[in-house]
Design an enzyme around this catalytic site. Sequence first.
Site, mmCIF file in Angstrom:
data_model
loop_
_atom_site.group_PDB
_atom_site.id
_atom_site.type_symbol
_atom_site.label_atom_id
_atom_site.label_comp_id
_atom_site.label_asym_id
_atom_site.label_seq_id
_atom_site.Cartn_x
_atom_site.Cartn_y
_atom_site.Cartn_z
ATOM 1 N N ALA A 41 0.931 -1.283 0.151
ATOM 2 C CA ALA A 41 0.169 0.092 -0.038
ATOM 3 C C ALA A 41 0.824 1.290 0.039
ATOM 4 O O ALA A 41 0.707 2.129 0.838
ATOM 5 C CB ALA A 41 -0.726 -0.093 1.078
ATOM 6 N N ARG B 178 0.633 2.212 8.061
ATOM 7 C CA ARG B 178 0.368 2.475 6.871
ATOM 8 C C ARG B 178 -1.218 2.269 6.491
ATOM 9 O O ARG B 178 -2.076 3.097 5.895
ATOM 10 C CB ARG B 178 1.227 1.881 5.713
ATOM 11 C CG ARG B 178 1.689 3.070 4.728
ATOM 12 C CD ARG B 178 2.654 2.643 3.826
ATOM 13 N NE ARG B 178 3.509 3.518 3.592
ATOM 14 C CZ ARG B 178 4.343 3.555 2.480
ATOM 15 N NH1 ARG B 178 4.511 2.399 1.426
ATOM 16 N NH2 ARG B 178 4.966 4.716 1.947
ATOM 17 N N PHE C 50 15.585 6.500 -19.872
ATOM 18 C CA PHE C 50 15.618 7.545 -20.702
ATOM 19 C C PHE C 50 15.172 8.737 -20.248
ATOM 20 O O PHE C 50 15.775 9.842 -20.456
ATOM 21 C CB PHE C 50 14.536 6.954 -21.786
ATOM 22 C CG PHE C 50 15.243 6.545 -23.153
ATOM 23 C CD1 PHE C 50 15.640 5.326 -22.745
ATOM 24 C CD2 PHE C 50 15.130 7.096 -24.367
ATOM 25 C CE1 PHE C 50 16.355 4.428 -24.044
ATOM 26 C CE2 PHE C 50 15.756 6.245 -25.577
ATOM 27 C CZ PHE C 50 16.266 4.849 -25.079
ATOM 28 N N CYS D 113 12.847 5.892 -7.604
ATOM 29 C CA CYS D 113 13.020 4.875 -8.872
ATOM 30 C C CYS D 113 14.259 5.252 -9.804
ATOM 31 O O CYS D 113 14.808 4.589 -10.187
ATOM 32 C CB CYS D 113 11.853 5.007 -9.444
ATOM 33 S SG CYS D 113 10.202 4.653 -8.729
ATOM 34 N N ARG E 222 16.754 25.224 -8.982
ATOM 35 C CA ARG E 222 15.746 24.725 -9.777
ATOM 36 C C ARG E 222 15.348 25.917 -10.824
ATOM 37 O O ARG E 222 14.249 25.747 -11.624
ATOM 38 C CB ARG E 222 14.502 24.420 -8.969
ATOM 39 C CG ARG E 222 14.282 23.282 -8.121
ATOM 40 C CD ARG E 222 14.334 22.054 -8.752
ATOM 41 N NE ARG E 222 14.644 21.067 -7.970
ATOM 42 C CZ ARG E 222 14.436 19.713 -8.080
ATOM 43 N NH1 ARG E 222 14.234 19.315 -9.421
ATOM 44 N NH2 ARG E 222 14.585 18.833 -7.181
HETATM 45 N N1 LIG Z 1 7.015 5.509 -6.386
HETATM 46 C C1 LIG Z 1 6.863 5.555 -7.830
HETATM 47 O O1 LIG Z 1 6.613 6.661 -8.225
HETATM 48 C C2 LIG Z 1 6.944 4.401 -8.732
HETATM 49 C C3 LIG Z 1 6.428 4.590 -9.934
HETATM 50 C C4 LIG Z 1 6.421 3.468 -10.692
HETATM 51 C C5 LIG Z 1 6.657 2.097 -10.156
HETATM 52 N N2 LIG Z 1 7.270 2.259 -8.951
HETATM 53 C C6 LIG Z 1 7.794 0.831 -8.644
HETATM 54 O O2 LIG Z 1 6.575 0.430 -7.700
HETATM 55 C C7 LIG Z 1 7.116 -0.419 -6.413
HETATM 56 C C8 LIG Z 1 6.568 0.067 -5.296
HETATM 57 O O3 LIG Z 1 6.954 1.101 -5.038
HETATM 58 P P1 LIG Z 1 6.456 2.261 -3.880
HETATM 59 O O4 LIG Z 1 6.951 3.745 -4.221
HETATM 60 O O5 LIG Z 1 4.806 2.132 -3.967
HETATM 61 O O6 LIG Z 1 7.115 1.664 -2.530
HETATM 62 P P2 LIG Z 1 6.535 1.744 -1.143
HETATM 63 O O7 LIG Z 1 7.733 1.632 -0.339
HETATM 64 O O8 LIG Z 1 5.800 3.205 -0.959
HETATM 65 O O9 LIG Z 1 5.257 0.737 -1.028
HETATM 66 C C9 LIG Z 1 5.694 -0.647 -0.681
HETATM 67 C C10 LIG Z 1 4.878 -1.038 0.167
HETATM 68 O O10 LIG Z 1 5.052 -2.625 0.149
HETATM 69 C C11 LIG Z 1 4.954 -3.096 1.509
HETATM 70 N N3 LIG Z 1 5.396 -4.280 1.579
HETATM 71 C C12 LIG Z 1 6.381 -4.846 1.365
HETATM 72 N N4 LIG Z 1 6.666 -6.296 1.501
HETATM 73 C C13 LIG Z 1 5.328 -6.517 1.828
HETATM 74 C C14 LIG Z 1 4.756 -7.855 1.978
HETATM 75 N N5 LIG Z 1 5.621 -9.055 1.910
HETATM 76 N N6 LIG Z 1 3.231 -7.906 2.183
HETATM 77 C C15 LIG Z 1 2.521 -6.948 2.135
HETATM 78 N N7 LIG Z 1 3.058 -5.674 2.105
HETATM 79 C C16 LIG Z 1 4.624 -5.325 1.772
HETATM 80 C C17 LIG Z 1 5.648 -1.874 2.274
HETATM 81 O O11 LIG Z 1 5.339 -2.069 3.709
HETATM 82 C C18 LIG Z 1 5.412 -0.799 1.676
HETATM 83 O O12 LIG Z 1 4.253 0.009 2.417
HETATM 84 C C19 LIG Z 1 8.612 -0.567 -6.720
HETATM 85 O O13 LIG Z 1 8.749 -1.522 -7.333
HETATM 86 C C20 LIG Z 1 8.810 0.844 -7.384
HETATM 87 O O14 LIG Z 1 9.811 0.513 -8.328
HETATM 88 C C21 LIG Z 1 7.447 3.090 -8.102
#
Ligand SMILES: NC(=O)c1ccc[n+]([C@@H]2O[C@H](COP(=O)([O-])OP(=O)(O)OC[C@H]3O[C@@H](n4cnc5c(N)ncnc54)[C@H](O)[C@@H]3O)[C@@H](O)[C@H]2O)c1
Length: 458
Positions: free
Chosen positions: A12, A41, A225, A275, A432
Amino acid sequence: MHFKKNILCIGAGYVGGPTMAMIAFKCPQYRVTVVDINPERISQWNSDRLPIFEPGLDEVVQACRGRNLFFDTDVEKGIREADIIFVSVNTPTKTFGAGSGMAADLQYWEKTARQIRNCAESPKIVVEKSTLPVKTSLAMERILTSDGDQIYFDVLSNPEFLAEGTAIHDLEEPDRVLIGSHKTERALEAREALVEIYANWVPRERIITTNLWSSELSKLVANAFLAQRISSINAISALCEKTEADVSEVARAIGMDSRVGDKFLRASVGFGGSCFKKDILNLVYLCRFYGLIEVADYWEGVVRINDYQKDRFVLNMLNAMFNTLAGKKICLFGFAFKANTGDTRESPGIFIARELAEERAELAITDPKALDNARIDLADLGEQIAYVEDPYDAAEGSHAVAILTEWDLYRDLDYERIHGSMEKPAFLFDGRNVVDHRRLFEMGFNVFPIGKAPLTHF
Ligand SMILES: NC(=O)c1ccc[n+]([C@@H]2O[C@H](COP(=O)([O-])OP(=O)(O)OC[C@H]3O[C@@H](n4cnc5c(N)ncnc54)[C@H](O)[C@@H]3O)[C@@H](O)[C@H]2O)c1
């Protein structure tokens, strides 16, 4: 109410929360549950103060929470009840062992895969939403089917392209939705089930399908990119500062070339966020793994230039301020890695605050949304840093103001008032390029933009 299908999202975070809120919002016929191992969370997602700031997110969550959107801590129950499971856990850079500092740390992702296998009692479609190294879905399939194939799992790749700060807009009107799958009849059926969800609001021609590996790789390449454009213009900003060329004018001139385009050409103190760096290093690691050393070196250069840009910013401050910052008060305007988010992961502000603290400056940090995170990021620096809500209070008595985040707010402050309350000579470092440099110079500031000649009174 009877729902068409149950969707579960594991994780989440910045991606899981907003993406699932948008699916629930656009598809009232689906029941969407978001689970996380972090109970705090989840309780924030269930409260009036969501765990992340994102323009428009509150409204979307409020519209469907309790209707067809639920936040819960019971991962196992969620898995049992789901038809479609999105995995959106974090995949940070490894900090130990082989590939430390470069490869993706897949421990959270693998735990999830095993948990899905252990709890599932019926066939599931498992969707990789997290950003993962190419071929990870193969490992996912192997883990899921290692229990003797009693239950069938379809694995799809559906990377997320939202940008923090504009997540709701990006989710509502995505440039494209990408879905990778195998080409077997079953896999195509699973793919269609996912297409059907997005098709509730995304035009079909924007939903593109590829094989699994292209989909996984495309996400890493998209970030590489985007970051490369920032590093390219930042590299040129250093040359502009030496030659009296103006990086904004150069960016405008090249951006009007339709082959180049005008987006992501703003010189700055450097990119941040959870990221870009991690995904490029992941790409670099993959290239090295496959023996493609030149390719790896090429992409690693994007991260090197970004580090150089942050370093250069601090060195410019030090040089401009007579090579000593000890005991001087420096005010940082902005700490989030970009505007319209409270996220500070990999923010240039962290590096810059630490370097300035190392020079024994006293810091006052202000930011409209990121102060809570800043306090956590810099907790070890203790008393050396003050966290101040009001930018005027933060700047009072300082020798320099450094703008690190492009919040609109910083464009429109009363800089006469700020100048009046600062030590003289007053310095402004615009990381910036958001303020009117000439106007501030005329007020008495010594102004140091990025990629433009400084305006000084000496
Ligand atoms: N933040 C961005 O802008 C963005 C954009 C595109 C892709 N992503 C990708 O998406 C993925 C998540 O990124 P995020 O920024 O949301 O990360 P985040 O750290 O905000 O959220 C990940 C969540 O997963 C939970 N988690 C971890 N292990 C778990 C488990 N076993 N069971 C249940 N929950 C679990 C964590 O407690 C955490 O709340 C990453 O791979 C990231 O590279 C992020």
